[in-house]
Each structure stands twice: as C-alpha cells, then as structure tokens.
Design a protein around this motif. Structure first.
Motif, short mmCIF file in Angstrom:
data_model
loop_
_atom_site.label_atom_id
_atom_site.label_comp_id
_atom_site.label_asym_id
_atom_site.label_seq_id
_atom_site.Cartn_x
_atom_site.Cartn_y
_atom_site.Cartn_z
N UNK A 144 0.84 -1.20 0.00
CA UNK A 144 0.00 0.00 0.00
C UNK A 144 0.87 1.25 0.00
N UNK A 145 0.27 2.36 -0.33
CA UNK A 145 1.03 3.62 -0.35
C UNK A 145 0.24 4.72 0.34
N UNK A 146 0.96 5.72 0.76
CA UNK A 146 0.35 6.89 1.38
C UNK A 146 1.38 8.00 1.49
N UNK A 147 1.03 9.01 2.21
CA UNK A 147 1.91 10.16 2.37
C UNK A 147 2.19 10.38 3.85
N UNK A 148 3.24 11.11 4.13
CA UNK A 148 3.60 11.44 5.50
C UNK A 148 4.21 12.82 5.57
N UNK A 149 4.33 13.35 6.79
CA UNK A 149 4.80 14.71 7.00
C UNK A 149 5.91 14.70 8.04
N UNK A 150 7.06 15.22 7.69
CA UNK A 150 8.18 15.31 8.64
C UNK A 150 7.85 16.40 9.66
N UNK A 151 7.83 16.05 10.94
CA UNK A 151 7.46 17.02 11.98
C UNK A 151 8.61 17.36 12.91
N UNK A 152 9.75 16.67 12.75
CA UNK A 152 10.90 17.00 13.60
C UNK A 152 12.19 16.63 12.88
N UNK A 153 13.26 17.27 13.27
CA UNK A 153 14.55 17.01 12.64
C UNK A 153 15.10 15.65 13.01
N UNK A 154 14.61 15.07 14.13
CA UNK A 154 15.16 13.78 14.56
C UNK A 154 14.36 12.58 14.04
N UNK A 155 13.53 12.79 13.02
CA UNK A 155 12.97 11.66 12.30
C UNK A 155 11.55 11.27 12.59
N UNK A 206 -13.71 29.52 1.89
CA UNK A 206 -13.31 30.31 0.72
C UNK A 206 -11.82 30.56 0.67
N UNK A 207 -11.12 30.31 1.76
CA UNK A 207 -9.68 30.51 1.79
C UNK A 207 -8.97 29.45 0.96
N UNK A 208 -7.88 29.85 0.28
CA UNK A 208 -7.14 28.90 -0.56
C UNK A 208 -6.35 27.93 0.30
N UNK A 209 -6.36 26.66 -0.09
CA UNK A 209 -5.54 25.64 0.55
C UNK A 209 -4.87 24.80 -0.52
N UNK A 210 -3.77 24.18 -0.14
CA UNK A 210 -2.96 23.38 -1.06
C UNK A 210 -2.70 22.02 -0.42
N UNK A 211 -2.85 20.97 -1.20
CA UNK A 211 -2.54 19.61 -0.73
C UNK A 211 -1.33 19.09 -1.50
N UNK A 212 -0.39 18.49 -0.77
CA UNK A 212 0.77 17.86 -1.39
C UNK A 212 0.82 16.41 -0.91
N UNK A 213 0.93 15.48 -1.84
CA UNK A 213 0.97 14.07 -1.47
C UNK A 213 1.37 13.21 -2.64
N UNK A 223 -3.55 10.44 1.40
CA UNK A 223 -3.78 10.28 2.83
C UNK A 223 -2.48 10.43 3.62
N UNK A 224 -2.54 11.25 4.65
CA UNK A 224 -1.37 11.48 5.48
C UNK A 224 -0.53 12.66 5.06
N UNK A 225 -0.84 13.26 3.90
CA UNK A 225 -0.10 14.43 3.43
C UNK A 225 -0.65 15.71 4.03
N UNK A 226 0.09 16.81 3.90
CA UNK A 226 -0.34 18.06 4.52
C UNK A 226 -1.36 18.84 3.68
N UNK A 227 -2.23 19.55 4.37
CA UNK A 227 -3.07 20.58 3.76
C UNK A 227 -2.49 21.89 4.24
N UNK A 228 -2.16 22.78 3.31
CA UNK A 228 -1.38 23.99 3.60
C UNK A 228 -2.18 25.24 3.30
#
Length: 431
Positions: A133-144, A209-216, A260-265
């Motif tokens: 399976x595949x999905x997305x993830x978001x780095x939240x800290x420098x230590x992994x 109405x605000x613009x949002x961006x998804x990356x995944x 799934x798991x990617x950021x909404x910005x």
C-alpha cells in the motif's frame, strides 16, 4: 493748541488711516476668499472620498486603481498589506498567484514523504501473500518523527519511507490514534542526513473560501500538488470503525488515494490539516475531501510519542446503548442514551454518584442489569449512542472531572465524575 488734536486734523494722518483701513479690508477679503475656497476644496475632497469609497465597495482595490488609470494585473492580500503587480504581464515570468503557489510548494515539498507499506494478506487459495500500500507522510521533527494517517500504516508489517531526494529508509510505528486517524512513525537516519520539518500553522483561523494546497502521492505519483479552497469547517465525519472525528476541514482540493497522510497547507505554506479521506462514489476525487485539523494532531502527538497511544479519559462503568426493545421492556422515559448497567465497586464513577442496575436480564448473548442511571449528556455534549460518548471525551484525560447528566427514576440529575484511563479493548463496554 493740543498737539494730538493738531495731528488728527493733519491731511497725512487721514491718508495713512485710509490706507491702513484699506489694507485691513483687503486682508479680510483675501482671508474670506481663502476660507471660502478651503471650504469648497474640503467639500470637494469629501465628495471625492465618498465617490472613491463607493467605487472601492463596488469594484474593490482593482477597480479603484483602474479608475486612477493604473493597469493592474494581479493583487495579493497579506498580513503586511496589499501587493500590486503593475504593467504589461509580458514583463513577468509568473503571476502573483503562480509565484505564491510555487513558493508554497518549494517551502513544503521537502517535508513530505512517500510511505510504502507491506502487510500480509490471503488470496482466494488461502495462500499468504504480501500486500503493498502507499500513502503520504509529514516530517514534523529534525530527529525523524513523521506524522501520517492511522489507516495508512494500520496492520503494516513493514514501513518504508521515500524522501524528496529519492533516499529510502525503513520506519517503525511509534504510536497510533485510530479515533483521529493519526499515527506517528520514526526513521533512524545517518548523522549527516538533515530533515526539513513542516512549518506548523493552525486551523482555528481558517475561513470558508480561503485557498488551501494539498501535497501528497496520489496513485503513487510522488509529490503531487493540488489547489482548492476551504469548502466547510467543523464537519463531523464518521470513520470506517464507526467513530466520529469532529471539526474536520472540508476542501475541494483534489484528494485521491495516496494523498492520505499528506499536509493541507495555507497560502503561507503552513500546515493547517492532514489529508485523510475523500467522499466518493468512484474511488477518485469528486470535490469533497476532508482533513484532520492540525490543532488536533498537535494535541495528540506528545502522547503518541511518549505512550504509543492517546491517554484519554473514560467512565469506569459497564454501559449499554439503548434500543427500542430495552426502552420498551424497562419502561424508560427516554428513547436514547447509555444505560449504566454496572459501576466498578469503589471506582471513580461510583464515588461520583453514578448508579448501576439491580434487575439482572439476558440481553442477546450478554447479561445486563436494568434499573440504573441513563446517561444523556457528558461534558456538555448530548449523548444518545456510543459515538457521542467517544466524541464528548476525545479531548479529556484521566484524572479530569466532567459533568455527567443522567435520568434516574424519571428525574434529571447532574453529577461530577472523575475520569479514569480508557481501558484497552474497551472491556468496560457492552456492545
């Protein structure tokens, strides 16, 4: 003869006095003219302000600038004011909107990873086969540490992470919160590898109405960017495990399997949500996607890293969700709620005043006790079924005291009950 009287009759004095009077009259006249002109100018400026204000209301800043003869190609609104792009567009490589989109992608792209999972499945011949399976993830800290959806990594035997530069690493599951569909992973990296954590914002200031961006990584296409708007806020979304995630962000930014798991910005490149699900009849994006607010993630990440789960509060009682048969048999004055079948002897609920039942009856394959309290509200939220109780206690912790409203022998009573830690497997609940 008096010298002063002589001077007053002298012709030169009369001339001087006449000149002075004339000068005074001229000065007064000029003053009146200037004052009148200033009044007219002030009146004209006021009328101009009214006209310009009307144009601003009807046409916006763009119409106001065009009225002044300024050719405007694009306007960007930000915290520092309004940025205006003037002149012939051939002088620019990108529009303001395009430059903003490019900046968002370049800011967040390195913080998004591609997650590949391997789980064990059975084919029609009951042969054990690996399922990918595949999905997305978001780095939240420098230590992994990496944030993703619980459903992306649930039941995975192996986890692999692909970085923006193509580097691949194995990852381990640190903690999982199924109720909010969130999970935290950890990758062990060589000392020379530096990660780029996402910039974290807040969902509390989002506007429809605000613009949002998804990356995944939809359908395995790495680091795909889609753009849309916030379509709704505060949406309650029922998940596949029958729990409800409250406060979800609805967006028309294309979210497909793999996102799934990617950021909404937001427009500053800050993460405001975690893309989690789509509402679709075909399996593809149809303009209704949902994201978990980043504020929810922030509140559970510390527990997931420290304990591997979220330490939520619960009532140490045995509950039964009311249905028409129980209501009719027990002759209850309510049609919905949670019946308190038993309370743990000496427990927090008993000390808080909750009463269990005394009439032992067979209910399906279980034994329940009738005659106890019926819970109809917890922590300020109405409760008619289990999902309502989960929702009411989702942000609580063991040791907190909450208000519990019950119906006891036809009367409403308000109790203050201290919460315990939610048990693994929900052994205190009869379903």
């Amino acid at each position: 003869m008096d010298k002063n009287k002589h001077l007053q009759r002298h012709p030169i004095w009369h001339m001087v006095r006449s000149i002075l009077i004339g000068v005074l009259v001229v000065v007064i006249a000029i003053g009146i003219v200037i004052w009148t002109r200033s009044l007219r100018q002030k009146d004209q400026l006021e009328r101009q302000r009214e006209v310009l204000a009307d144009v601003l209301d009807r046409e916006g800043e763009l119409g106001l600038l065009e009225l002044a003869g300024v050719t405007v190609n694009d306007i960007f609104y930000g915290e520092q004011g309004v940025s205006v792009f003037l002149g012939d567009m051939s002088a620019y490589s990108y529009s303001a909107e395009e430059m903003r989109n490019i900046a968002i992608y370049e800011l967040a792209n390195k913080s998004v990873v591609h997650i590949t999972t391997v789980s064990i499945g059975l084919n029609t011949f009951l042969e054990v086969l690996p399922v990918q399976g595949t999905g997305s993830g978001i780095i939240i800290s420098e230590d992994g540490y990496i944030l993703t959806n619980a459903h992306v990594v649930q039941n995975a035997a192996q986890l692999h992470i692909s970085m923006h530069d193509g580097a691949n690493y194995e990852a381990s599951l640190v903690g999982m919160d199924v109720e909010n569909d969130l999970a935290v992973l950890k990758v062990e990296l060589p000392p020379q590898v530096l990660l780029d954590p996402i910039t974290i914002g807040t969902a509390s200031t989002l506007k429809v109405g605000q613009k949002v961006v998804a990356i995944g990584n939809p359908f395995g296409y790495d680091r795909t960017m889609t753009i849309g708007t916030v379509s709704g806020l505060g949406r309650p979304v029922r998940t596949e495990n029958n729990t409800v995630i409250n406060g979800m962000i609805q967006t028309d930014a294309a979210i497909n399997p793999g996102n799934s798991g990617g950021p909404l910005l937001n427009s500053r490149g800050e993460m405001v949500g975690i893309c989690t699900t789509i509402h679709s009849t075909t399996g593809g994006s149809q303009g209704i996607g949902f994201a978990v607010p980043v504020d929810t993630a922030i509140s559970v990440i510390p527990d997931l890293i420290k304990f591997g789960k979220v330490m939520r509060g619960w009532l140490d009682i045995t509950m039964v969700q009311l249905d028409p048969s129980i209501v009719e048999y027990a002759d209850l004055p309510v049609s919905g709620g949670l019946l308190v079948s038993q309370v743990r002897p000496g427990g927090k609920a008993e000390k808080g005043g909750l009463k269990g039942g005394t009439q032992r009856v067979q209910y399906g394959s279980a034994i329940i006790y009738l005659g106890g309290d019926v819970i109809v509200e917890v922590h300020g939220e109405p409760v008619s079924e289990y999902a309502d109780l989960y929702s009411a206690l989702v942000d609580t912790h063991p040791g907190e005291t909450v208000e519990v409203v019950v119906i006891r022998k036809g009367e409403k009573k308000v109790l203050q009950v201290e919460l315990v830690e939610r048990p693994e497997g929900m052994e205190w609940t009869v379903r």
